[in-house]
Design a protein around this motif. Structure first.
Motif, PDB file in Angstrom:
ATOM      1  N   GLY A   7       0.838  -1.187   0.000  1.00 20.16           N
ATOM      2  CA  GLY A   7       0.000   0.000   0.000  1.00 20.16           C
ATOM      3  C   GLY A   7       0.876   1.241   0.000  1.00 20.16           C
ATOM      4  O   GLY A   7       2.085   1.148   0.181  1.00 20.16           O
ATOM      5  N   SER A   8       0.279   2.412  -0.193  1.00 17.70           N
ATOM      6  CA  SER A   8       1.086   3.625  -0.272  1.00 17.70           C
ATOM      7  C   SER A   8       1.756   3.945   1.071  1.00 17.70           C
ATOM      8  O   SER A   8       2.853   4.478   1.104  1.00 17.70           O
ATOM      9  N   GLU A   9       1.082   3.576   2.172  1.00 14.48           N
ATOM     10  CA  GLU A   9       1.693   3.766   3.496  1.00 14.48           C
ATOM     11  C   GLU A   9       2.970   2.943   3.623  1.00 14.48           C
ATOM     12  O   GLU A   9       4.004   3.413   4.061  1.00 14.48           O
ATOM     13  N   GLU A  10       2.870   1.676   3.220  1.00  9.30           N
ATOM     14  CA  GLU A  10       4.015   0.768   3.274  1.00  9.30           C
ATOM     15  C   GLU A  10       5.138   1.271   2.383  1.00  9.30           C
ATOM     16  O   GLU A  10       6.304   1.230   2.748  1.00  9.30           O
ATOM     17  N   SER A  11       4.774   1.736   1.200  1.00  7.70           N
ATOM     18  CA  SER A  11       5.768   2.240   0.261  1.00  7.70           C
ATOM     19  C   SER A  11       6.530   3.413   0.867  1.00  7.70           C
ATOM     20  O   SER A  11       7.744   3.505   0.750  1.00  7.70           O
ATOM     21  N   LEU A  12       5.789   4.299   1.525  1.00  6.94           N
ATOM     22  CA  LEU A  12       6.434   5.463   2.136  1.00  6.94           C
ATOM     23  C   LEU A  12       7.415   5.018   3.213  1.00  6.94           C
ATOM     24  O   LEU A  12       8.547   5.503   3.277  1.00  6.94           O
ATOM     25  N   LYS A  13       6.991   4.076   4.051  1.00  7.87           N
ATOM     26  CA  LYS A  13       7.879   3.584   5.110  1.00  7.87           C
ATOM     27  C   LYS A  13       9.129   2.965   4.513  1.00  7.87           C
ATOM     28  O   LYS A  13      10.243   3.178   4.994  1.00  7.87           O
ATOM     29  N   HIS A  14       8.939   2.203   3.458  1.00  8.12           N
ATOM     30  CA  HIS A  14      10.038   1.523   2.788  1.00  8.12           C
ATOM     31  C   HIS A  14      11.022   2.544   2.203  1.00  8.12           C
ATOM     32  O   HIS A  14      12.235   2.445   2.408  1.00  8.12           O
ATOM     33  N   ALA A  15      10.485   3.528   1.504  1.00  4.33           N
ATOM     34  CA  ALA A  15      11.325   4.563   0.890  1.00  4.33           C
ATOM     35  C   ALA A  15      12.105   5.319   1.961  1.00  4.33           C
ATOM     36  O   ALA A  15      13.299   5.582   1.816  1.00  4.33           O
ATOM     37  N   THR A  16      11.415   5.649   3.051  1.00  2.00           N
ATOM     38  CA  THR A  16      12.051   6.375   4.141  1.00  2.00           C
ATOM     39  C   THR A  16      13.189   5.560   4.748  1.00  2.00           C
ATOM     40  O   THR A  16      14.262   6.083   5.038  1.00  2.00           O
ATOM     41  N   ARG A  17      12.946   4.256   4.885  1.00  3.61           N
ATOM     42  CA  ARG A  17      13.961   3.375   5.461  1.00  3.61           C
ATOM     43  C   ARG A  17      15.205   3.322   4.575  1.00  3.61           C
ATOM     44  O   ARG A  17      16.331   3.344   5.067  1.00  3.61           O
ATOM     45  N   ILE A  18      15.000   3.286   3.265  1.00  7.41           N
ATOM     46  CA  ILE A  18      16.130   3.248   2.343  1.00  7.41           C
ATOM     47  C   ILE A  18      16.961   4.524   2.478  1.00  7.41           C
ATOM     48  O   ILE A  18      18.193   4.474   2.554  1.00  7.41           O
ATOM     49  N   ILE A  19      16.285   5.673   2.539  1.00  9.31           N
ATOM     50  CA  ILE A  19      17.016   6.937   2.693  1.00  9.31           C
ATOM     51  C   ILE A  19      17.765   6.942   4.016  1.00  9.31           C
ATOM     52  O   ILE A  19      18.939   7.332   4.077  1.00  9.31           O
ATOM     53  N   ASP A  20      17.101   6.498   5.080  1.00  7.62           N
ATOM     54  CA  ASP A  20      17.741   6.459   6.399  1.00  7.62           C
ATOM     55  C   ASP A  20      19.019   5.624   6.376  1.00  7.62           C
ATOM     56  O   ASP A  20      20.019   5.978   6.995  1.00  7.62           O
ATOM     57  N   GLU A  21      18.965   4.505   5.657  1.00 10.81           N
ATOM     58  CA  GLU A  21      20.136   3.631   5.585  1.00 10.81           C
ATOM     59  C   GLU A  21      21.295   4.328   4.887  1.00 10.81           C
ATOM     60  O   GLU A  21      22.436   4.237   5.323  1.00 10.81           O
ATOM     61  N   VAL A  22      20.985   5.032   3.801  1.00  8.85           N
ATOM     62  CA  VAL A  22      22.046   5.755   3.092  1.00  8.85           C
ATOM     63  C   VAL A  22      22.629   6.836   4.001  1.00  8.85           C
ATOM     64  O   VAL A  22      23.845   7.010   4.082  1.00  8.85           O
ATOM     65  N   VAL A  23      21.736   7.545   4.705  1.00  5.32           N
ATOM     66  CA  VAL A  23      22.189   8.616   5.589  1.00  5.32           C
ATOM     67  C   VAL A  23      23.090   8.063   6.691  1.00  5.32           C
ATOM     68  O   VAL A  23      24.098   8.667   7.049  1.00  5.32           O
ATOM     69  N   SER A  24      22.757   6.870   7.200  1.00  5.23           N
ATOM     70  CA  SER A  24      23.559   6.306   8.281  1.00  5.23           C
ATOM     71  C   SER A  24      24.951   5.905   7.794  1.00  5.23           C
ATOM     72  O   SER A  24      25.876   5.772   8.588  1.00  5.23           O
ATOM     73  N   LYS A  25      25.087   5.735   6.467  1.00  4.25           N
ATOM     74  CA  LYS A  25      26.396   5.375   5.907  1.00  4.25           C
ATOM     75  C   LYS A  25      27.227   6.607   5.560  1.00  4.25           C
ATOM     76  O   LYS A  25      28.408   6.485   5.220  1.00  4.25           O
ATOM     77  N   PHE A  26      26.609   7.781   5.626  1.00  3.59           N
ATOM     78  CA  PHE A  26      27.298   9.028   5.282  1.00  3.59           C
ATOM     79  C   PHE A  26      28.658   9.141   5.930  1.00  3.59           C
ATOM     80  O   PHE A  26      29.640   9.476   5.307  1.00  3.59           O
ATOM     81  N   LEU A  27      28.648   8.917   7.246  1.00  2.00           N
ATOM     82  CA  LEU A  27      29.832   9.189   8.033  1.00  2.00           C
ATOM     83  C   LEU A  27      30.980   8.304   7.597  1.00  2.00           C
ATOM     84  O   LEU A  27      32.138   8.708   7.619  1.00  2.00           O
ATOM     85  N   ASP A  28      30.655   7.077   7.161  1.00  2.00           N
ATOM     86  CA  ASP A  28      31.694   6.158   6.723  1.00  2.00           C
ATOM     87  C   ASP A  28      32.233   6.544   5.348  1.00  2.00           C
ATOM     88  O   ASP A  28      33.423   6.491   5.107  1.00  2.00           O
ATOM     89  N   ASP A  29      31.329   6.892   4.459  1.00  2.00           N
ATOM     90  CA  ASP A  29      31.723   7.009   3.065  1.00  2.00           C
ATOM     91  C   ASP A  29      30.885   8.073   2.362  1.00  2.00           C
ATOM     92  O   ASP A  29      29.889   7.771   1.721  1.00  2.00           O
ATOM     93  N   LEU A  30      31.325   9.318   2.506  1.00  2.00           N
ATOM     94  CA  LEU A  30      30.536  10.444   2.010  1.00  2.00           C
ATOM     95  C   LEU A  30      30.349  10.391   0.498  1.00  2.00           C
ATOM     96  O   LEU A  30      29.261  10.583  -0.018  1.00  2.00           O
ATOM     97  N   GLY A  31      31.431  10.089  -0.215  1.00  2.00           N
ATOM     98  CA  GLY A  31      31.359  10.088  -1.674  1.00  2.00           C
ATOM     99  C   GLY A  31      30.352   9.075  -2.191  1.00  2.00           C
ATOM    100  O   GLY A  31      29.536   9.372  -3.063  1.00  2.00           O
ATOM    101  N   ASN A  32      30.425   7.882  -1.623  1.00  2.00           N
ATOM    102  CA  ASN A  32      29.544   6.808  -2.048  1.00  2.00           C
ATOM    103  C   ASN A  32      28.103   7.119  -1.667  1.00  2.00           C
ATOM    104  O   ASN A  32      27.175   6.906  -2.450  1.00  2.00           O
ATOM    105  N   ALA A  33      27.915   7.624  -0.447  1.00  2.00           N
ATOM    106  CA  ALA A  33      26.577   7.968   0.020  1.00  2.00           C
ATOM    107  C   ALA A  33      25.966   9.032  -0.880  1.00  2.00           C
ATOM    108  O   ALA A  33      24.793   8.985  -1.215  1.00  2.00           O
TER     109      ALA A  33
END
Length: 88
Positions: free
Chosen positions: A4-30
């Motif tokens: 559903g669209s609610e689930e999709s939003l949660k999923h999309a948000t989670r993906i962004i959060d994961e990338v953001v959490s990797k920022f500190l390790d690898d800014l260029g890649n993130a």
């Protein structure tokens, strides 16, 4: 099954959060990953690679949420650019 669209939003948000959490390790890649996420939300033809999986998730979100996701990615990319300059 289809999310559903609610689930999709949660999923999309989670993906962004994961990338953001990797920022500190690898800014260029993130940053390049974020760009591919942002390209997935863009209606224009993107200059670089598109995260196809993310695109199909975003398409499943409500239109309002698609705008929110895109705005969040815009803000994150701006912040990276600024912190890039700050670091150098």
């Amino acid at each position: 099954g289809a999310m559903g669209s609610e689930e999709s939003l949660k999923h999309a948000t989670r993906i962004i959060d994961e990338v953001v959490s990797k920022f500190l390790d690898d800014l260029g890649n993130a940053k390049s990953h974020l760009m591919s996420l942002y390209s997935a939300c863009s209606s224009e033809v993107p200059p670089g690679p598109v995260d196809q999986k993310f695109q199909s998730i975003v398409i499943g979100c409500a239109l309002e949420d698609q705008k929110k996701i895109k705005r969040r990615l815009e803000t994150l990319l701006r912040n990276i650019d600024n912190s890039d300059k700050a670091i150098k």
